[in-house]
Motif scaffolding. Structure first.
Motif, PDB file in Angstrom:
ATOM      1  N   PHE A  89      11.156   2.008  -5.858  1.00  0.00           N
ATOM      2  CA  PHE A  89      10.165   1.826  -4.793  1.00  0.00           C
ATOM      3  C   PHE A  89       8.781   2.249  -5.288  1.00  0.00           C
ATOM      4  CE2 PHE A  89       7.614   3.264  -1.237  1.00  0.00           C
ATOM      5  CZ  PHE A  89       7.835   2.313  -0.250  1.00  0.00           C
ATOM      6  N   THR A  90       8.700   3.413  -5.915  1.00  0.00           N
ATOM      7  CA  THR A  90       7.371   3.879  -6.354  1.00  0.00           C
ATOM      8  C   THR A  90       6.858   3.029  -7.526  1.00  0.00           C
ATOM      9  OG1 THR A  90       8.551   5.706  -7.418  1.00  0.00           O
ATOM     10  CG2 THR A  90       7.262   6.240  -5.482  1.00  0.00           C
ATOM     11  N   MET A  91       7.770   2.461  -8.307  1.00  0.00           N
ATOM     12  CA  MET A  91       7.337   1.552  -9.380  1.00  0.00           C
ATOM     13  C   MET A  91       6.828   0.223  -8.803  1.00  0.00           C
ATOM     14  SD  MET A  91       7.159   0.897 -12.663  1.00  0.00           S
ATOM     15  CE  MET A  91       7.172  -0.468 -13.831  1.00  0.00           C
ATOM     16  N   PHE A  92       7.615  -0.395  -7.924  1.00  0.00           N
ATOM     17  CA  PHE A  92       7.304  -1.769  -7.505  1.00  0.00           C
ATOM     18  C   PHE A  92       6.569  -1.850  -6.162  1.00  0.00           C
ATOM     19  CE2 PHE A  92      10.787  -2.450 -10.561  1.00  0.00           C
ATOM     20  CZ  PHE A  92      10.116  -3.273 -11.441  1.00  0.00           C
ATOM     21  N   THR A  93       6.967  -1.038  -5.206  1.00  0.00           N
ATOM     22  CA  THR A  93       6.343  -1.181  -3.882  1.00  0.00           C
ATOM     23  C   THR A  93       5.010  -0.434  -3.837  1.00  0.00           C
ATOM     24  OG1 THR A  93       8.560  -1.435  -3.002  1.00  0.00           O
ATOM     25  CG2 THR A  93       6.808  -1.078  -1.402  1.00  0.00           C
ATOM     26  N   ASP A  94       4.932   0.726  -4.485  1.00  0.00           N
ATOM     27  CA  ASP A  94       3.611   1.363  -4.594  1.00  0.00           C
ATOM     28  C   ASP A  94       2.670   0.503  -5.444  1.00  0.00           C
ATOM     29  OD1 ASP A  94       5.368   3.935  -3.938  1.00  0.00           O
ATOM     30  OD2 ASP A  94       3.286   4.368  -3.464  1.00  0.00           O
ATOM     31  N   ARG A  95       3.238  -0.291  -6.337  1.00  0.00           N
ATOM     32  CA  ARG A  95       2.372  -1.189  -7.129  1.00  0.00           C
ATOM     33  C   ARG A  95       1.853  -2.339  -6.260  1.00  0.00           C
ATOM     34  NH1 ARG A  95       1.994  -0.925 -12.452  1.00  0.00           N
ATOM     35  NH2 ARG A  95       3.934   0.232 -12.474  1.00  0.00           N
ATOM     36  N   ASP A  96       2.643  -2.738  -5.271  1.00  0.00           N
ATOM     37  CA  ASP A  96       2.083  -3.677  -4.289  1.00  0.00           C
ATOM     38  C   ASP A  96       0.928  -2.988  -3.577  1.00  0.00           C
ATOM     39  OD1 ASP A  96       1.835  -5.730  -2.091  1.00  0.00           O
ATOM     40  OD2 ASP A  96       2.474  -3.972  -0.968  1.00  0.00           O
ATOM     41  N   GLY A  97       1.111  -1.691  -3.271  1.00  0.00           N
ATOM     42  CA  GLY A  97       0.006  -0.929  -2.680  1.00  0.00           C
ATOM     43  C   GLY A  97      -1.221  -1.035  -3.569  1.00  0.00           C
ATOM     44  N   LYS A  98      -0.998  -0.939  -4.873  1.00  0.00           N
ATOM     45  CA  LYS A  98      -2.124  -1.045  -5.805  1.00  0.00           C
ATOM     46  C   LYS A  98      -2.779  -2.431  -5.695  1.00  0.00           C
ATOM     47  CE  LYS A  98      -3.075  -0.966 -10.800  1.00  0.00           C
ATOM     48  NZ  LYS A  98      -2.451  -0.824 -12.141  1.00  0.00           N
ATOM     49  N   SER A  99      -1.984  -3.507  -5.682  1.00  0.00           N
ATOM     50  CA  SER A  99      -2.560  -4.870  -5.522  1.00  0.00           C
ATOM     51  C   SER A  99      -3.417  -4.948  -4.274  1.00  0.00           C
ATOM     52  CB  SER A  99      -1.520  -5.968  -5.280  1.00  0.00           C
ATOM     53  OG  SER A  99      -0.529  -6.078  -6.174  1.00  0.00           O
ATOM     54  N   GLN A 100      -2.834  -4.482  -3.169  1.00  0.00           N
ATOM     55  CA  GLN A 100      -3.538  -4.621  -1.885  1.00  0.00           C
ATOM     56  C   GLN A 100      -4.814  -3.781  -1.887  1.00  0.00           C
ATOM     57  OE1 GLN A 100      -2.476  -6.963  -0.016  1.00  0.00           O
ATOM     58  NE2 GLN A 100      -0.471  -7.195  -0.972  1.00  0.00           N
ATOM     59  N   LEU A 101      -4.713  -2.556  -2.404  1.00  0.00           N
ATOM     60  CA  LEU A 101      -5.892  -1.682  -2.422  1.00  0.00           C
ATOM     61  C   LEU A 101      -6.970  -2.241  -3.347  1.00  0.00           C
ATOM     62  CD1 LEU A 101      -4.214   1.864  -2.455  1.00  0.00           C
ATOM     63  CD2 LEU A 101      -5.308   0.724  -0.516  1.00  0.00           C
ATOM     64  N   MET A 102      -6.543  -2.844  -4.451  1.00  0.00           N
ATOM     65  CA  MET A 102      -7.547  -3.430  -5.354  1.00  0.00           C
ATOM     66  C   MET A 102      -8.282  -4.564  -4.660  1.00  0.00           C
ATOM     67  SD  MET A 102      -5.756  -3.304  -9.077  1.00  0.00           S
ATOM     68  CE  MET A 102      -7.190  -3.768 -10.024  1.00  0.00           C
ATOM     69  N   SER A 103      -7.536  -5.377  -3.908  1.00  0.00           N
ATOM     70  CA  SER A 103      -8.212  -6.501  -3.251  1.00  0.00           C
ATOM     71  C   SER A 103      -9.074  -6.006  -2.085  1.00  0.00           C
ATOM     72  CB  SER A 103      -7.212  -7.570  -2.836  1.00  0.00           C
ATOM     73  OG  SER A 103      -6.311  -7.050  -1.911  1.00  0.00           O
TER      74      SER A 103
ATOM     75  N   ASP B 151      13.661  -1.199  17.825  1.00  0.00           N
ATOM     76  CA  ASP B 151      12.702  -1.614  18.859  1.00  0.00           C
ATOM     77  C   ASP B 151      11.257  -1.594  18.374  1.00  0.00           C
ATOM     78  OD1 ASP B 151      14.842  -1.827  20.613  1.00  0.00           O
ATOM     79  OD2 ASP B 151      14.740   0.326  21.061  1.00  0.00           O
ATOM     80  N   LYS B 152      10.929  -0.592  17.572  1.00  0.00           N
ATOM     81  CA  LYS B 152       9.542  -0.467  17.108  1.00  0.00           C
ATOM     82  C   LYS B 152       9.514  -0.296  15.601  1.00  0.00           C
ATOM     83  CE  LYS B 152       6.431   0.983  20.572  1.00  0.00           C
ATOM     84  NZ  LYS B 152       5.253   1.803  20.773  1.00  0.00           N
ATOM     85  N   PRO B 153       9.864  -1.334  14.866  1.00  0.00           N
ATOM     86  CA  PRO B 153       9.918  -1.188  13.402  1.00  0.00           C
ATOM     87  C   PRO B 153       8.519  -1.146  12.792  1.00  0.00           C
ATOM     88  CG  PRO B 153      10.331  -3.466  14.012  1.00  0.00           C
ATOM     89  CD  PRO B 153      10.179  -2.701  15.303  1.00  0.00           C
ATOM     90  N   ARG B 154       8.443  -0.777  11.537  1.00  0.00           N
ATOM     91  CA  ARG B 154       7.202  -0.907  10.785  1.00  0.00           C
ATOM     92  C   ARG B 154       6.900  -2.394  10.592  1.00  0.00           C
ATOM     93  NH1 ARG B 154       4.003   3.265  11.406  1.00  0.00           N
ATOM     94  NH2 ARG B 154       5.169   5.221  11.292  1.00  0.00           N
ATOM     95  N   ILE B 155       5.631  -2.712  10.318  1.00  0.00           N
ATOM     96  CA  ILE B 155       5.200  -4.109  10.336  1.00  0.00           C
ATOM     97  C   ILE B 155       5.841  -4.938   9.211  1.00  0.00           C
ATOM     98  CG2 ILE B 155       3.188  -5.637  10.118  1.00  0.00           C
ATOM     99  CD1 ILE B 155       1.513  -3.342  11.429  1.00  0.00           C
ATOM    100  N   LEU B 156       5.909  -4.364   8.011  1.00  0.00           N
ATOM    101  CA  LEU B 156       6.383  -5.140   6.860  1.00  0.00           C
ATOM    102  C   LEU B 156       7.820  -4.760   6.494  1.00  0.00           C
ATOM    103  CD1 LEU B 156       3.130  -4.769   4.734  1.00  0.00           C
ATOM    104  CD2 LEU B 156       3.862  -6.803   6.000  1.00  0.00           C
ATOM    105  N   GLU B 157       8.583  -5.777   6.098  1.00  0.00           N
ATOM    106  CA  GLU B 157      10.024  -5.579   5.956  1.00  0.00           C
ATOM    107  C   GLU B 157      10.430  -4.540   4.906  1.00  0.00           C
ATOM    108  OE1 GLU B 157      12.111  -6.161   8.138  1.00  0.00           O
ATOM    109  OE2 GLU B 157      13.652  -5.293   6.838  1.00  0.00           O
ATOM    110  N   ALA B 158       9.780  -4.537   3.742  1.00  0.00           N
ATOM    111  CA  ALA B 158      10.189  -3.591   2.690  1.00  0.00           C
ATOM    112  C   ALA B 158      10.068  -2.146   3.174  1.00  0.00           C
ATOM    113  CB  ALA B 158       9.340  -3.787   1.437  1.00  0.00           C
ATOM    114  N   PHE B 159       9.277  -1.937   4.205  1.00  0.00           N
ATOM    115  CA  PHE B 159       9.057  -0.582   4.711  1.00  0.00           C
ATOM    116  C   PHE B 159      10.031  -0.229   5.830  1.00  0.00           C
ATOM    117  CE2 PHE B 159       5.330  -1.736   2.398  1.00  0.00           C
ATOM    118  CZ  PHE B 159       5.038  -0.575   1.700  1.00  0.00           C
ATOM    119  N   ASN B 160      10.989  -1.118   6.058  1.00  0.00           N
ATOM    120  CA  ASN B 160      12.074  -0.799   6.988  1.00  0.00           C
ATOM    121  C   ASN B 160      13.405  -0.605   6.263  1.00  0.00           C
ATOM    122  OD1 ASN B 160      10.809  -0.792   9.650  1.00  0.00           O
ATOM    123  ND2 ASN B 160      10.343  -2.935   9.210  1.00  0.00           N
ATOM    124  N   GLU B 161      13.396  -0.785   4.953  1.00  0.00           N
ATOM    125  CA  GLU B 161      14.623  -0.608   4.167  1.00  0.00           C
ATOM    126  C   GLU B 161      14.839   0.876   3.898  1.00  0.00           C
ATOM    127  OE1 GLU B 161      16.705  -3.054   2.603  1.00  0.00           O
ATOM    128  OE2 GLU B 161      15.705  -4.448   3.961  1.00  0.00           O
TER     129      GLU B 161
END
Ligand SMILES: [Fe+2]
Ligand SMILES: [Fe+2]
Length: 472
Positions: A206-220, A185-195
């Motif tokens: 996850f920490t290799m690839f999804t935290d690295r997306d965190g790095k992309s987003q934080l850099m931008s 009913d109340k999932p997290r906004i982005l799909e990879a964070f519901n897996e």
């Protein structure tokens, strides 16, 4: 009563009564969330050797001590201001950065902050059961370090919401604790964070690839014209680096051990017979988390991304390395998939900003995979890991309606259904992983059979240090 002691900060919290009151109201809800949704079974009787940021200079920020997790001092830190900082891209290039949120960009900025903020508690929720299957006390400690820092990242975003977005910001801060990873009913906004992340191979990927997306987003976001957002995300990046270290070295240690076991078992033997994790299994998990993390960068052609860039809200990773920052009449050569064939077309660069960031991300991932392959090479193995084609297993963007193999070759739906578990983890794969991770390893200096010890301990402590201790 909130004090600098309780909430370490460099935002002069004690002099800002309004903010203090808002955070005092939010904090008990946060702690309740942490107890309910944070690491299960490690709330009350364990002390963990973690670092706590108490200031942004190198000494203050690497402060190590034993802490009971719910008593961790989640702080609020902004990287030091850059004197006379100017807007680095978009339509307002060269003007002074903003210390307040311009009314016309309020909704867009709030959306960016909420989307980033939502991922932080989500990952803690996803990882909450892993402690009960940990491969060592060293790894258990690293898991909790990542978890408390994701909690701090939530604090960082909530600080911005409370400080700059008034009533709406306060409501958003509450909702960040109400959505839940995987909740129907109340999932997290982005799909990879519901897996779900229920085994340590998933966790390291996850920490290799999804935290690295965190790095992309934080850099931008660290390029943003909203200076407090830029400074907050710049400090978050220093923590993100540790999360990716945990992922990259975690997989490196599994590879190391897999090579040892392959040699022991004889090269042709199935490494699963001796309790190891075979390389195809590692590749499948890489495929899974890389493709999910590609989706996190959004659609290839995006008017939102164009608008974020034009308005100076979200730049490119390392904006200052580009020659031109206004990017009004330049084009990106983008590959489309039409009538079963790839076709290259020119797209206005601003509309391709998601893809530009994804390009940076893919390059950063590829460098990590090359480092993993050196381990295989050193052991004389002919196997290599690789990133799948970016069309593979996509749920967002122009490839999401089609099927491709890891080489990017188009497949029919039937072909995909028949073959997908050659490339992605199957239920049987997960079952096997859970079978070798069924018991936690809590003895200092001992490691589960499927993973090699690290090269060195944390903060110059020995590898057999008691990183997590039980209270008597
Ligand atoms: Fe984070
Ligand atoms: Fe992270």
């Amino acid at each position: 009563m909130i004090s600098a002691e309780k909430i370490p900060n460099n935002v002069n919290l004690s002099s800002n009564k309004r903010l203090q009151r808002a955070l005092e109201h939010w904090q008990p809800k946060y702690i309740q969330w942490w107890r309910d949704m944070g690491p299960q079974g490690f709330q009350d009787y364990h002390q963990v050797y973690v670092r706590t940021a108490i200031s942004v200079d190198p000494e203050g920020w690497a402060h190590f001590e034993y802490v009971k997790l719910p008593e961790y001092r989640w702080g609020i830190f902004l990287a030091d201001p850059v004197h006379d900082r100017k807007i680095g891209f978009g339509d307002f290039f060269g003007q002074s950065v903003w210390q307040e949120v311009p009314g016309e960009f309020r909704n867009q900025l709030r959306r960016l902050i909420v989307t980033q903020g939502d991922t932080e508690p989500a990952s803690v929720e996803q990882q909450r059961l892993l402690g009960q299957r940990c491969p060592s006390m060293y790894d258990l400690r690293n898991l909790f370090q990542v978890n408390v820092e994701e909690g701090r990242h939530l604090w960082a975003m909530v600080y911005l919401l409370h400080s700059y977005f008034g009533r709406d910001g306060r409501d958003e801060a509450e909702e960040l604790l109400e959505r839940q990873s995987g909740n129907r009913d109340k999932p997290r906004i982005l799909e990879a964070f519901n897996e779900p992340i229920d085994n340590w191979l998933d966790f390291f990927m996850f920490t290799m690839f999804t935290d690295r997306d965190g790095k992309s987003q934080l850099m931008s976001l660290s390029e943003s014209s909203l200076d407090p957002l830029s400074r907050t995300t710049r400090f978050m990046l220093t923590e993100e680096a540790h999360h990716m270290f945990v992922g990259e070295t975690g997989i490196a240690r599994i590879l190391e051990r897999t090579c040892q076991l392959m040699k022991q078992a004889g090269f042709s033997e199935d490494v699963r017979k001796v309790g190891g994790i075979d390389i195809p299994m590692i590749q499948k998990h890489l495929n899974q988390w890389f493709s999910l993390s590609l989706d996190l960068h959004g659609s290839e052609v995006s008017s939102n991304a164009a608008s974020y860039f034009a308005n100076g809200l979200k730049g490119r990773a390392k904006e200052d390395t580009f020659d031109e920052h206004i990017v009004r009449d330049t084009f990106y050569n983008m590959e489309f998939f039409e009538e079963g064939k790839p076709v290259t077309k020119e797209i206005l660069m601003r509309n391709a900003m998601n893809e530009v960031l994804r390009d940076w991300y893919v390059g950063d991932c590829a460098a990590g995979v090359a480092r993993w392959n050196r381990i295989l090479e050193q052991h004389g193995m002919s196997d290599r890991l690789r990133l799948p084609d970016r069309k593979f297993h996509r749920g967002i963007g122009m490839y999401s309606g089609f099927h491709f193999d890891p080489n990017g070759v188009p497949l029919s739906k039937e072909q995909w259904e028949a073959r997908k578990y050659e490339w992605l983890p199957s239920a049987a794969d997960t079952e096997y992983l859970l079978s070798i991770m069924d018991k936690p390893v809590y003895e200092p200096g001992k490691f589960a059979n499927y993973i090699a010890p690290p090269r060195r301990g944390i903060n110059q402590q020995p590898i057999d240090f008691e990183y997590v201790r039980t209270e008597q």
